[in-house]
Write an enzyme that holds these catalytic residues in place. Sequence first.
Site, PDB file in Angstrom:
ATOM      1  N   LEU A  24       0.817  -1.212   0.000  1.00 24.67           N
ATOM      2  CA  LEU A  24       0.000   0.000   0.000  1.00 24.67           C
ATOM      3  C   LEU A  24       0.855   1.268   0.000  1.00 24.67           C
ATOM      4  CD1 LEU A  24      -2.606  -1.199   2.660  1.00 24.67           C
ATOM      5  CD2 LEU A  24      -2.763  -1.346   0.163  1.00 24.67           C
ATOM      6  N   GLU A  26       0.382   5.897  -0.584  1.00 28.22           N
ATOM      7  CA  GLU A  26      -0.514   7.009  -0.307  1.00 28.22           C
ATOM      8  C   GLU A  26      -1.742   7.013  -1.243  1.00 28.22           C
ATOM      9  OE1 GLU A  26      -0.685   8.945   2.279  1.00 28.22           O
ATOM     10  OE2 GLU A  26      -2.341  10.069   1.381  1.00 28.22           O
ATOM     11  N   GLY A  27      -1.555   6.494  -2.460  1.00 29.09           N
ATOM     12  CA  GLY A  27      -2.702   6.409  -3.379  1.00 29.09           C
ATOM     13  C   GLY A  27      -3.799   5.532  -2.794  1.00 29.09           C
ATOM     14  N   HIS A  28      -3.395   4.362  -2.277  1.00 25.67           N
ATOM     15  CA  HIS A  28      -4.396   3.474  -1.646  1.00 25.67           C
ATOM     16  C   HIS A  28      -5.007   4.150  -0.416  1.00 25.67           C
ATOM     17  CE1 HIS A  28      -1.598   0.353  -3.471  1.00 25.67           C
ATOM     18  NE2 HIS A  28      -2.745   0.051  -4.020  1.00 25.67           N
ATOM     19  N   LYS A 140      -6.042   6.395 -11.650  1.00 25.40           N
ATOM     20  CA  LYS A 140      -4.803   6.108 -12.399  1.00 25.40           C
ATOM     21  C   LYS A 140      -5.038   4.962 -13.370  1.00 25.40           C
ATOM     22  CE  LYS A 140      -1.010   4.050 -10.870  1.00 25.40           C
ATOM     23  NZ  LYS A 140      -0.575   3.060 -11.889  1.00 25.40           N
ATOM     24  N   VAL A 167      -3.169  10.091  -7.172  1.00 26.92           N
ATOM     25  CA  VAL A 167      -2.298  10.722  -6.172  1.00 26.92           C
ATOM     26  C   VAL A 167      -0.874  10.667  -6.703  1.00 26.92           C
ATOM     27  CG1 VAL A 167      -1.471  10.625  -3.789  1.00 26.92           C
ATOM     28  CG2 VAL A 167      -3.844  10.058  -4.307  1.00 26.92           C
ATOM     29  N   SER A 176       2.411   4.319  -7.574  1.00 25.92           N
ATOM     30  CA  SER A 176       2.165   2.948  -8.024  1.00 25.92           C
ATOM     31  C   SER A 176       3.081   2.031  -7.227  1.00 25.92           C
ATOM     32  CB  SER A 176       2.511   2.837  -9.513  1.00 25.92           C
ATOM     33  OG  SER A 176       2.659   1.478  -9.872  1.00 25.92           O
ATOM     34  N   SER A 177       2.563   0.842  -6.915  1.00 27.47           N
ATOM     35  CA  SER A 177       3.422  -0.122  -6.213  1.00 27.47           C
ATOM     36  C   SER A 177       4.622  -0.486  -7.084  1.00 27.47           C
ATOM     37  CB  SER A 177       2.633  -1.392  -5.884  1.00 27.47           C
ATOM     38  OG  SER A 177       1.491  -1.050  -5.138  1.00 27.47           O
ATOM     39  N   ARG A 178       4.469  -0.375  -8.407  1.00 23.34           N
ATOM     40  CA  ARG A 178       5.570  -0.745  -9.315  1.00 23.34           C
ATOM     41  C   ARG A 178       6.679   0.310  -9.344  1.00 23.34           C
ATOM     42  NH1 ARG A 178       1.171  -3.354 -12.434  1.00 23.34           N
ATOM     43  NH2 ARG A 178       1.661  -5.566 -12.479  1.00 23.34           N
TER      44      ARG A 178
END
Length: 272
Positions: A24, A26-28, A140, A167, A176-178
């Site tokens: 996770l 900040e976007g999540h 996104k 975000v 992104s997690s990536r």
Amino acid sequence: MQHRAMALKRKGQVVGVVPTMGFLHEGHLSLMRIARQRCDVLVISIFVNPAQFGANEDLEAYPRDFERDERLCRQAGVDLVFYPDPASMYAADASVWVDEESLSGVLCGASRPGHFRGVCTVVAKLFNIVQPDLAVFGEKDAQQLRIIERMVRDLNFPVTIVRGPIVRETDGLAMSSRNRYLSVSQRKDALCLQNALAQARVLVQEGERDVSVISEVMRSGIEAVPDAQIDYIEFVDDDTLAPMERIEGRVVAALAVRIGATRLIDNALLEV
Ligand code: PAF
């Protein structure tokens, strides 16, 4: 989870869910805050869904850190974390899938065949298990969001889909997690995605409407970055995802770019 959800619904509780694949950021957390304001019981699902990864994609390498995710969920006031393992989500002989047939063939669907079948199937399953009144998805993943909205409409899921804005990091990179895969220099190169979208916005503000002109400017900006390889730059209708030749009405500028081995996506809504 399904029994818990049914008991909550019987008590008249409003259940909200934020489906995630974990790791996770900040976007999540922003999606969780949006959901938190609208529901009594906030459920986060954490599941790296094998069905949405292609054979040569990063299923094994996809970053995972459940303890950290759980801590962040606690801090964010999440009530339930649904963290199934793949074997409990998919029977070994599972043979029923949810396939969206109109919006899934373009953009990421064109370069990741079967991806949205995997997404739709797991989201449908999550909806059946968690029984949410509302679910929040990030903008996104613009195509994913529209496909899920279409699935909810066409299959009559009693779920309100809420859109959460993109975000960005302080320098503008979409979270992104990536992003985790990027080296320090690739992290700088990755800014070419949002720079290209910013160029598109400026051109549209200056009156340019011809998509081929705008995408050429974006393309040459990205091609100037040695480690960047364009997967697609597309301009599509906000609703139907049909390709647009001119900026008219609401048009989503969407792009996917590989920075080294890492495939990143970003988009912007252009409205005239
Ligand atoms: O956007 C994601 O993280 C995934 O595609 C989702 C919606 C959780 C389904 O696996």
